[in-house]
Enzyme design. Sequence first.
Site, PDB file in Angstrom:
ATOM      1  N   LYS A   1       0.848  -1.192   0.000  1.00 51.00           N
ATOM      2  CA  LYS A   1       0.000   0.000   0.000  1.00 51.00           C
ATOM      3  C   LYS A   1       0.885   1.243   0.000  1.00 51.00           C
ATOM      4  O   LYS A   1       1.083   1.915   1.024  1.00 51.00           O
ATOM      5  CB  LYS A   1      -0.966  -0.016   1.186  1.00 51.00           C
ATOM      6  CG  LYS A   1      -2.110  -0.995   0.977  1.00 51.00           C
ATOM      7  CD  LYS A   1      -3.207  -0.858   2.016  1.00 51.00           C
ATOM      8  CE  LYS A   1      -4.085   0.362   1.831  1.00 51.00           C
ATOM      9  NZ  LYS A   1      -4.991   0.223   0.654  1.00 51.00           N
ATOM     10  N   VAL A   2       1.443   1.511  -1.172  1.00 47.04           N
ATOM     11  CA  VAL A   2       2.300   2.667  -1.407  1.00 47.04           C
ATOM     12  C   VAL A   2       1.453   3.754  -2.071  1.00 47.04           C
ATOM     13  O   VAL A   2       0.703   3.483  -3.015  1.00 47.04           O
ATOM     14  CB  VAL A   2       3.494   2.288  -2.302  1.00 47.04           C
ATOM     15  CG1 VAL A   2       4.320   3.517  -2.675  1.00 47.04           C
ATOM     16  CG2 VAL A   2       4.355   1.243  -1.598  1.00 47.04           C
TER      17      VAL A   2
END
Length: 306
Positions: free
Chosen positions: A159-160
């Site tokens: 989850k960048v």
Amino acid sequence: MDLSKISGEIWFDGEMIDWQEANTHLLTHTLHYGLGVFEGVRAYGTEKGPSIFRLHDHTERLFKSASTVNMEIPYSKETINNAHQNIIKANRLKEAYIRPMCFYGSEGMGLRADNLKVHTMVAAWEWPSYMEPEAREKGIKVKLSSYKRQVRNPVSNSKVNGNYVHSIVALNEALEEGFDEALMLDAEGYIAEGSGENFFIVKDNKLFSPDLDSCLDGITRRTILELAEELDIEYEIKKITVEDVLQADESFFSGTAAEVVPINSLDGSPIGTGSRGTITERLQSTYFDQVRGVRDSNPSWHTYIK
């Protein structure tokens, strides 16, 4: 909703600060390059008070994402978990969407991203439903997106912040054409996921979901699979084709924001009967009972605010 106008407090770098004073510099590195990590977490009202659902799993994934991009979070997991609880109490929220995020500061510019301070925040606000309430029963119209999910690698499966550019353009494409949500393919042409949700189909009373080569390891996805096992619903993780979807009896999305929402059609073609199916309804109902503390099962998934 203009989030900048909310009153309350935000946990920022170890302290509670006033919501209106939660600002960063225009040359903040993450603003320019998208290298940050985040989570989406929910707290639900229960008979025991607010409960943060699967908080420890979300925090574990936050740290895993940070490790993937070599970002060192300057706080312990326990501190981050406590910040989630304290922000709910500080803002007197009975239910909330919670956004923890770690990002680089304005100490420098450029792709080397060296000598930058890692900032950490946790904010929470009321956000009742990502989808329209009636969508839980009637389902939503989905468009097969022309934008593909990024090729599988550790960064794209974390989850960048920057990963979600593809999600935004895919969703906007769908909305502009009169659909409710987008469904993206992976680089090999198999079904991946929605713009911000994991994807499921049901065929002959069996549940199917794409493998982790194609989609994010969603916390809600994990929950659905574990609930399916509890309910003796057979499931399989496999590569899913567009033809599989069009021939399915049921389909739905899952996600912390979207929760569990049926899909009634793909590109205008009905899926099954074009309405919420029995397996979807059963899993959806069980999920909501779980997050609201109605079920006694899986007590470790709840962090109650004391």
